[in-house]
Design an enzyme around this catalytic site. Structure first.
Site, PDB file in Angstrom:
ATOM      1  N   HIS A   7      40.600  52.533  48.903  1.00 59.05           N
ATOM      2  CA  HIS A   7      40.423  51.152  49.355  1.00 59.05           C
ATOM      3  C   HIS A   7      39.872  51.102  50.780  1.00 59.05           C
ATOM      4  O   HIS A   7      40.545  51.478  51.728  1.00 59.05           O
ATOM      5  CB  HIS A   7      41.781  50.445  49.295  1.00 59.05           C
ATOM      6  N   ARG A   8      38.618  50.694  50.903  1.00 62.21           N
ATOM      7  CA  ARG A   8      37.904  50.703  52.185  1.00 62.21           C
ATOM      8  C   ARG A   8      37.863  52.123  52.749  1.00 62.21           C
ATOM      9  O   ARG A   8      37.893  52.339  53.959  1.00 62.21           O
ATOM     10  CB  ARG A   8      38.541  49.743  53.187  1.00 62.21           C
ATOM     11  N   GLU A  34      36.086  52.057  47.252  1.00 60.79           N
ATOM     12  CA  GLU A  34      35.967  50.594  47.247  1.00 60.79           C
ATOM     13  C   GLU A  34      35.590  50.185  48.655  1.00 60.79           C
ATOM     14  O   GLU A  34      36.206  50.644  49.632  1.00 60.79           O
ATOM     15  CB  GLU A  34      37.302  49.957  46.837  1.00 60.79           C
ATOM     16  N   ASP A  36      33.528  46.830  51.213  1.00 59.95           N
ATOM     17  CA  ASP A  36      33.177  45.408  51.316  1.00 59.95           C
ATOM     18  C   ASP A  36      31.815  45.246  51.971  1.00 59.95           C
ATOM     19  O   ASP A  36      31.520  45.919  52.969  1.00 59.95           O
ATOM     20  CB  ASP A  36      34.223  44.671  52.152  1.00 59.95           C
ATOM     21  N   HIS A  49      34.973  44.214  56.173  1.00 57.26           N
ATOM     22  CA  HIS A  49      35.799  43.341  55.338  1.00 57.26           C
ATOM     23  C   HIS A  49      35.818  41.897  55.817  1.00 57.26           C
ATOM     24  O   HIS A  49      35.566  40.970  55.048  1.00 57.26           O
ATOM     25  CB  HIS A  49      37.236  43.870  55.271  1.00 57.26           C
ATOM     26  N   GLU A 109      32.515  45.375  46.761  1.00 61.27           N
ATOM     27  CA  GLU A 109      33.032  44.011  46.742  1.00 61.27           C
ATOM     28  C   GLU A 109      32.123  43.132  47.585  1.00 61.27           C
ATOM     29  O   GLU A 109      31.927  43.373  48.770  1.00 61.27           O
ATOM     30  CB  GLU A 109      34.461  43.924  47.284  1.00 61.27           C
ATOM     31  N   LYS A 111      31.590  40.124  49.690  1.00 68.07           N
ATOM     32  CA  LYS A 111      32.464  39.247  50.475  1.00 68.07           C
ATOM     33  C   LYS A 111      31.742  37.921  50.733  1.00 68.07           C
ATOM     34  O   LYS A 111      31.260  37.659  51.836  1.00 68.07           O
ATOM     35  CB  LYS A 111      32.849  39.921  51.787  1.00 68.07           C
ATOM     36  N   ASP A 229      45.115  52.668  49.521  1.00 70.32           N
ATOM     37  CA  ASP A 229      44.837  53.075  50.900  1.00 70.32           C
ATOM     38  C   ASP A 229      45.146  54.551  51.114  1.00 70.32           C
ATOM     39  O   ASP A 229      44.728  55.132  52.118  1.00 70.32           O
ATOM     40  CB  ASP A 229      45.697  52.265  51.883  1.00 70.32           C
TER      41      ASP A 229
END
Length: 262
Positions: A7-8, A34, A36, A49, A109, A111, A229
């Site tokens: 995640h990120r 993943e 953003d 993000h 993703e 945004k 994470d």
């Protein structure tokens, strides 16, 4: 097999959405990343993000108010640790060039729920296509209109709606978007909801799960992927090298009786 998406990036160990976080995730044997994406003033897709730069850089203002060159003057690492001072906000293209050297999957993703970023879908799609990575990319967003825009550009793209509320029979909604993938928040899940997704052949990638006991339960449920994470811990649970007792999640739906619901 349950895939592990960082995640990120490995955002527990390095500043989120930076190349350091992405490289750390690869070291920790994540299957995918993943990240953003937003657009600069000059329409360059960059990886960040928040709609503003305040939380994760030493600057202030909306991402959309900066040109790419202006963003490069900001430090995106020292807020996390002095060790990462000098880290920059990467462009999506910079990431894709690096990604091509790996076997990683990618969840982009978009945004664009607060800032509309008109034309973002085509800009991002064409960049991914130019680097010949279409078959390794999943697009997600809380803006489901944006996902449909992507489908109009290319019916073959893989889209996954993000959601965090208690949708009624969410598998029907997912099918209405012409996809068989969904990215729900872990709190929205329940054995009965997961059964509904399985019965309708919908791939579930859950966000953002860091608790090993919840990870274990989700792996036992054979979800498609877990977005986390902590890809190192999550990988250890998934491959059995870290033994934990599973914890059922989805207390939001504790009143549902699976026997009467289906």
């Amino acid at each position: 097999m349950t895939y592990i998406f960082a995640h990120r990036g490995a955002s527990k160990y390095a500043p989120e959405n930076t190349m350091s976080a992405f490289k750390k995730a690869l070291e920790m044997k994540a299957d995918g990343i993943e990240l953003d994406v937003q657009l600069t003033k000059d329409k360059i897709p960059v990886i960040i993000h928040d709609e503003t730069v305040k939380r994760t850089t030493d600057g202030k203002g909306f991402v959309s108010e900066f040109t790419y060159n202006q963003l490069q003057n900001l430090d995106a690492g020292k807020w996390f640790s002095k060790q990462f001072s000098g880290e920059r906000i990467p462009t999506l293209e910079e990431f894709l060039i690096w990604m091509k050297q790996t076997k990683l999957l990618l969840n982009i993703e978009l945004k664009n729920t607060i800032m509309p970023y008109y034309g973002m879908e085509r800009i991002v799609y064409e960049l991914v296509d130019r680097h010949k990575l279409k078959d390794r990319v999943i697009y997600s967003s809380f803006n489901h209109y944006s996902l449909q825009e992507l489908k109009q550009i290319d019916q073959k793209v893989e889209i996954a709606p993000l959601y965090s509320s208690g949708l009624y029979e969410p598998w029907n909604y997912v099918k209405s978007l012409s996809t068989d993938c969904v990215h729900p928040h872990w709190r929205t899940l329940h054995p009965a909801i997961l059964k509904g997704f399985r019965d309708h052949d919908i791939k579930v990638r859950v966000y953002t799960v860091n608790d090993p006991k919840k990870v274990k339960w989700l792996c036992d449920q054979k979800v498609e992927a877990i977005i986390t994470d902590v890809p190192d811990t999550t990988r250890a649970v998934a491959d059995g090298s870290l033994l934990v007792k599973p914890t059922v999640i989805g207390n939001v739906f504790h009143k549902i009786n699976p026997k009467s619901y289906f």
